[in-house]
Write a protein that holds these residues in place. Structure first.
Motif, PDB file in Angstrom:
ATOM      1  N   UNK A  46       0.799  -1.216   0.000  1.00 12.79           N
ATOM      2  CA  UNK A  46       0.000   0.000   0.000  1.00 12.79           C
ATOM      3  C   UNK A  46       0.830   1.263   0.000  1.00 12.79           C
ATOM      4  N   UNK A  47       0.257   2.332   0.548  1.00  8.85           N
ATOM      5  CA  UNK A  47       0.931   3.619   0.626  1.00  8.85           C
ATOM      6  C   UNK A  47       0.350   4.626  -0.345  1.00  8.85           C
ATOM      7  N   UNK A  48       0.977   5.776  -0.384  1.00  8.42           N
ATOM      8  CA  UNK A  48       0.529   6.876  -1.243  1.00  8.42           C
ATOM      9  C   UNK A  48       1.689   7.325  -2.121  1.00  8.42           C
ATOM     10  N   UNK A  49       1.446   7.422  -3.419  1.00  8.75           N
ATOM     11  CA  UNK A  49       2.467   7.874  -4.351  1.00  8.75           C
ATOM     12  C   UNK A  49       2.009   9.162  -5.027  1.00  8.75           C
ATOM     13  N   UNK A  50       2.799   9.647  -5.991  1.00  7.25           N
ATOM     14  CA  UNK A  50       2.462  10.890  -6.675  1.00  7.25           C
ATOM     15  C   UNK A  50       1.110  10.767  -7.375  1.00  7.25           C
ATOM     16  N   UNK A  51       0.363  11.856  -7.384  1.00  8.11           N
ATOM     17  CA  UNK A  51      -0.937  11.886  -8.054  1.00  8.11           C
ATOM     18  C   UNK A  51      -0.780  12.375  -9.482  1.00  8.11           C
ATOM     19  N   UNK A  52      -1.602  11.824 -10.355  1.00 12.50           N
ATOM     20  CA  UNK A  52      -1.578  12.255 -11.755  1.00 12.50           C
ATOM     21  C   UNK A  52      -2.517  13.431 -11.992  1.00 12.50           C
ATOM     22  N   UNK A  53      -3.437  13.670 -11.045  1.00  9.17           N
ATOM     23  CA  UNK A  53      -4.372  14.782 -11.168  1.00  9.17           C
ATOM     24  C   UNK A  53      -4.237  15.705  -9.967  1.00  9.17           C
ATOM     25  N   UNK A  54      -4.406  16.971 -10.185  1.00  7.94           N
ATOM     26  CA  UNK A  54      -4.269  17.970  -9.133  1.00  7.94           C
ATOM     27  C   UNK A  54      -5.334  17.770  -8.049  1.00  7.94           C
ATOM     28  N   UNK A  55      -4.932  17.949  -6.793  1.00  9.43           N
ATOM     29  CA  UNK A  55      -5.834  17.878  -5.635  1.00  9.43           C
ATOM     30  C   UNK A  55      -6.471  16.495  -5.461  1.00  9.43           C
TER      31      UNK A  55
END
Length: 381
Positions: A46-55
């Protein structure tokens, strides 16, 4: 004990399998070693990575497998050339039951499985348990609350540790979206991975204040050690640099270092730090805090030594935070010690009378997430 020193060097990343990530879990499982080779299999879940869309938040359900190997269990000449990380392919579509970050995952040898609890995604906070067998990764089970069972609240930013081989000890966290002061927790639970039963652990005195994104570890199969974390008070964000112990036998909490005690708290208040415990010392690694304007990422490591005397002999020795002196061995290590890290993962690899070796992975710094692996070698002599 003398003032400890350490050296830090980076490992070459595998050609595939890693993502810049935070809020993941980093789980050592099978260890093999001889006089000439040390190997450890571990998972990132799991975890959180960079987003491809703003906000938007890109929260993952990925499970990725790696193997770390070194030419000896504790090599005096350990460096980036004698150690390596390899990506290990898994069966297709092996994932968590849902995207999660700020969850916990532990490997229980007694059931040959990784047990993941809690966490959150963009839609909800969770209280479910996901179990995956490491020998048959498609053998999975999701355990959920029902009316007949005792079960803790939903939460993320809690901690979990293995106790007595088959118990998962969970402390604290935050139970829902928002930062109201009553959303932070300081309850203590035990989950038996053999019977799949929860039990709330009742202390005989007052617990530490509520918190999330703290650090904890169990020492000598008896003491739960808890440090740092985050809470809110009258709408303001507050951070901690205290140290507490909970005696699993007497069911008593003990404050070893008070928060912001000027005599013993040379360590900045922080949350989202790495933590490991060695034979006789506790280490708190990096972390971050918000100063009211921006996130500040810490570049230091602190430790408390003489743990055995402090906890078992209860002598008059005053525990204090001491700073580890760290020498970077390459440019990536210099960058880490310049930028700092929050949400960094830490695993104790090995220890002998001369050295302690720790693996570090991932985390975030200002406007960045990372997928670098490092080895921290602490000189005990």
């Amino acid at each position: 004990m003398k003032q400890l020193e350490g050296s830090l060097f980076s490992l070459q990343k595998p050609t595939c399998g890693t993502k810049p990530i935070q809020g993941n879990t980093f789980i050592p499982s099978i260890i093999n070693h001889t006089d000439k080779l040390f190997e450890m299999t571990f998972y990132i879940c799991g975890g959180r990575t960079h987003s491809t869309e703003r906000n938007t938040r890109n929260i993952l359900s990925d499970i990725v497998k790696f193997k770390y190997s070194s030419r000896s269990k504790l090599n005096d000449d350990c460096n980036s050339n004698s150690c390596k990380i390899e990506h290990v392919p898994m069966k297709k579509d092996v994932k968590l039951d849902s995207p999660r970050h700020n969850h916990t995952s532990l490997y229980f040898e007694s059931i040959d499985s990784i047990v993941t609890f809690g966490g959150s995604n963009t839609e909800l906070y969770m209280d479910s348990i996901f179990v995956m067998n490491i020998h048959d990764e498609r053998k999975q089970e999701v355990l959920k609350r029902n009316k007949e069972t005792v079960w803790p609240q939903t939460r993320h930013g809690h901690t979990a540790n293995i106790y007595k081989k088959d118990q998962m000890i969970v402390f604290g966290g935050k139970k829902g979206f928002g930062v109201d002061s009553d959303s932070f927790l300081n309850d203590l639970w035990s989950f038996n991975v053999t019977t799949n039963e929860w039990e709330k652990i009742k202390s005989l005195n007052s617990a530490p204040r509520e918190r999330c994104w703290h650090s904890s570890v169990i020492y000598k199969e008896r003491f739960l050690l808890v440090s740092g974390g985050f809470y809110t008070l009258d709408g303001s964000e507050c951070y901690l640099n205290d140290l507490w112990s909970f005696d699993m036998e007497t069911k008593l909490w003990n404050c070893l270092i008070q928060d912001d005690d000027k005599k013993t708290c040379k360590m900045y208040q922080r949350n989202r730090s790495g933590i490991i415990v060695s034979e006789n010392a506790l280490f708190i690694m990096f972390g971050n805090y918000y100063d009211g304007y921006k996130d500040l990422f810490l570049t230091d490591i602190f430790y408390v030594d003489d743990l055995h005397s402090i906890l078992f002999e209860k002598d008059s020795l005053l525990p204090i935070w001491k700073q580890l002196q760290i020498q970077p061995q390459d440019e990536q290590a210099k960058t880490l010690l310049t930028e700092g890290r929050g949400h960094i993962s830490s695993v104790l690899l090995s220890e002998n009378e001369k050295f302690i070796q720790v693996m570090l992975f991932g985390g975030e710094s200002f406007m960045k997430r990372h997928d670098n692996f490092f080895i921290l070698k602490i000189d005990k002599m």
